[in-house]
Design an enzyme around this catalytic site. Structure first.
Site, PDB file in Angstrom:
ATOM      1  N   ASP A  11       0.873  -1.183   0.000  1.00 29.51           N
ATOM      2  CA  ASP A  11       0.000   0.000   0.000  1.00 29.51           C
ATOM      3  C   ASP A  11       0.902   1.221   0.000  1.00 29.51           C
ATOM      4  O   ASP A  11       2.085   1.131   0.323  1.00 29.51           O
ATOM      5  CB  ASP A  11      -0.883  -0.008   1.266  1.00 29.51           C
ATOM      6  N   SER A  12       0.324   2.366  -0.355  1.00 29.05           N
ATOM      7  CA  SER A  12       1.081   3.616  -0.293  1.00 29.05           C
ATOM      8  C   SER A  12       1.555   3.918   1.129  1.00 29.05           C
ATOM      9  O   SER A  12       2.578   4.545   1.318  1.00 29.05           O
ATOM     10  CB  SER A  12       0.217   4.769  -0.787  1.00 29.05           C
ATOM     11  N   TYR A  43      -0.483   8.236  -2.391  1.00 27.60           N
ATOM     12  CA  TYR A  43      -0.496   8.054  -3.846  1.00 27.60           C
ATOM     13  C   TYR A  43      -1.702   8.770  -4.476  1.00 27.60           C
ATOM     14  O   TYR A  43      -1.672   9.127  -5.653  1.00 27.60           O
ATOM     15  CB  TYR A  43      -0.610   6.567  -4.204  1.00 27.60           C
ATOM     16  N   CYS A  74      -4.207  -0.990  -1.990  1.00 28.72           N
ATOM     17  CA  CYS A  74      -4.332   0.455  -2.146  1.00 28.72           C
ATOM     18  C   CYS A  74      -5.236   0.686  -3.344  1.00 28.72           C
ATOM     19  O   CYS A  74      -4.976   0.143  -4.424  1.00 28.72           O
ATOM     20  CB  CYS A  74      -2.946   1.050  -2.389  1.00 28.72           C
ATOM     21  N   GLU A 163      -5.023  10.029   9.063  1.00 34.31           N
ATOM     22  CA  GLU A 163      -3.625   9.979   9.504  1.00 34.31           C
ATOM     23  C   GLU A 163      -3.415  10.826  10.756  1.00 34.31           C
ATOM     24  O   GLU A 163      -2.584  10.521  11.601  1.00 34.31           O
ATOM     25  CB  GLU A 163      -2.702  10.440   8.384  1.00 34.31           C
ATOM     26  N   CYS A 195     -10.983   3.645  -0.563  1.00 33.40           N
ATOM     27  CA  CYS A 195      -9.633   3.966  -0.093  1.00 33.40           C
ATOM     28  C   CYS A 195      -9.442   3.224   1.212  1.00 33.40           C
ATOM     29  O   CYS A 195     -10.339   3.234   2.062  1.00 33.40           O
ATOM     30  CB  CYS A 195      -9.482   5.473   0.116  1.00 33.40           C
ATOM     31  N   THR A 196      -8.290   2.583   1.386  1.00 33.74           N
ATOM     32  CA  THR A 196      -8.092   1.751   2.579  1.00 33.74           C
ATOM     33  C   THR A 196      -7.960   2.572   3.866  1.00 33.74           C
ATOM     34  O   THR A 196      -7.938   2.003   4.956  1.00 33.74           O
ATOM     35  CB  THR A 196      -6.851   0.843   2.429  1.00 33.74           C
ATOM     36  N   HIS A 197      -7.870   3.894   3.737  1.00 31.63           N
ATOM     37  CA  HIS A 197      -7.892   4.716   4.944  1.00 31.63           C
ATOM     38  C   HIS A 197      -9.312   4.881   5.507  1.00 31.63           C
ATOM     39  O   HIS A 197      -9.485   5.092   6.698  1.00 31.63           O
ATOM     40  CB  HIS A 197      -7.366   6.127   4.643  1.00 31.63           C
TER      41      HIS A 197
END
Lengths: 285, 285
Positions: A11-12, A43, A74, A163, A195-197
């Protein structure tokens, strides 16, 4: 023996650890090597050309570590690089877009079996600018079913919010409202977290979407669907590792940068302690 | 002829164009080569080691382009790399931290000449996590004057807000309030914008700070101060270019990535059209 090798996941940054967590739950016997390109995250705001180059570097490193299959955890990298990596690499490659699209189509079909809509409901996708610009979700959905239209919204502020650990309160709520409102107006009745976030903001996104739409909105998180796709691949490809008497298959965590607050951030995504972390350099690829 | 060469300016992304703008106003005769490392922006959330490596790559490229002096138009890079680049390079190097600290001390001294405070006021710094962790502002201020204490607040969400173009409205207001409130409680009575992205949020930061403190709070933007330091360097180092009859000294813009929305973002920082842009690769350094 190919079977005894690890699954390679990249992943990024650290968001892809949500996918690792889902894989470990479904395939507790499989060791995983995870690479987070934390020196170049995110990314999602970069050009497709740059994301391709970075993805190739990540994949090469994992191939050198001898992984038996590659999982692109990602969305942005899956959106632009999955075809290229499949063509270039001599091992199975799974992205997160197709499984996410499949899950969305499934939920949509359930919804239509249960309810009547005056106008056809759509699938709404929240993603990074890179993922949305790629058109990967509408393409994946159209390959699965011609019944459903997709509307997508770039939500660049959600990655920094996650984040920063701002998962509740007024700032994330207003940002989510701003991104989700347009999707609701366009009759999105299922939301895909592209998005994995974003899974860390899932409770807030659900709540905001329900408030705006005046009805519950199913929110699809690609991590679970991707883990199921990986399980299928491992089983069909006869790649399953023989059960080991030792407890725990193990997670090796590689990153390209170790910024301040790294451990806390990693714990947030993995939902537990991260163990040993190795810093690697892939900028010279 | 050294004098006829350009000034080299680099930043993690496009924020440093606010510094270029200030330089062009003070030194309209000087050509500028600007390098924005847009493929790896932001630097502010990365480790010092990674920022050092990236900064060295940026500096090397500008040196190869024959610049006569180097301006690090990025607070995070200035905070960790200015000493190293001065030691390694055979040309003058100006960062943004020292000029910003000088400007803050000046404003603070004016404030103390005009007013009496019950308790000594402090200098407040808003910066990226990297800049704040480096302690560069407290260090720079203490080298200028032992009279002033510095309190610093990492504000990681402000860079994405500026890049997204959310400069007013509830989301940036609440984010700014959250970051500024602690500084006001700690008696900051001057605010330094310790990131080249933040000047675009200056009106909002001023307004929020005044509301919280119940009095006007001067907000210092390092771009102007840095441009003055560059002018001094050019004049003292006899580096000034002879006036050219052609109008405009010229700006060469180099970037490492050209994502969607690039031109709009660049215009926002430069306050005007950006002209020709060249994409360069510095990842192989």
């Amino acid at each position: 023996m190919t079977q005894s090798r690890a699954l390679g996941v990249f992943d990024s940054g650290l968001g892809g650890l949500t996918v690792v967590r889902a894989i470990q739950e479904l395939l507790p016997n499989e060791p995983v090597i995870y690479l987070g390109d934390t020196a170049r995250v995110p990314y999602g705001t970069r050009s497709a050309e740059t994301v391709l180059r970075y993805s190739r570097g990540c994949a090469q490193l994992l191939v050198e570590r001898g992984v038996k299959a590659l999982v692109i955890a990602c969305n942005t990298a899956s959106a632009v690089a999955v075809e290229m990596l499949r063509a270039e690499l001599d091992l199975p490659v799974v992205g997160v877009i197709r499984p996410g699209a499949e899950a969305a189509v499934e939920v949509m079909e359930q919804l239509l079996r249960k309810e009547r809509f005056e106008q056809p409901p759509r699938i709404g996708v929240l993603g990074t600018p890179g993922t949305v610009a790629s058109g990967a979700y509408p393409r994946a959905v159209s390959q699965l079913s011609t019944r459903f239209e997709v509307v997508a919204q770039a939500a660049p502020l959600l990655v920094p919010l996650v984040e920063e650990g701002w998962l509740e309160g007024e700032v994330p709520r207003l940002a989510v409202e701003r991104y989700v409102a347009g999707l609701m107006e366009q009759r999105a009745r299922v939301l895909v977290l592209g998005c994995t976030h974003y899974p860390l903001l899932k409770p807030l996104i659900s709540e905001v979407a329900e408030k705006l739409a005046g009805r519950p909105i199913p929110v699809v998180d690609g991590a679970q669907a991707t883990a199921r796709a990986v399980r299928q691949l491992v089983e069909e490809g006869k790649l399953a590792r023989a059960p080991s008497p030792a407890s725990g298959a193990g997670l090796e965590l590689l990153v390209t940068d170790l910024p301040a607050g790294f451990s806390e951030s990693a714990r947030r995504f993995l939902g537990g302690s991260v163990g040993h972390v190795e810093q690697v350099d892939i900028t010279l690829r």
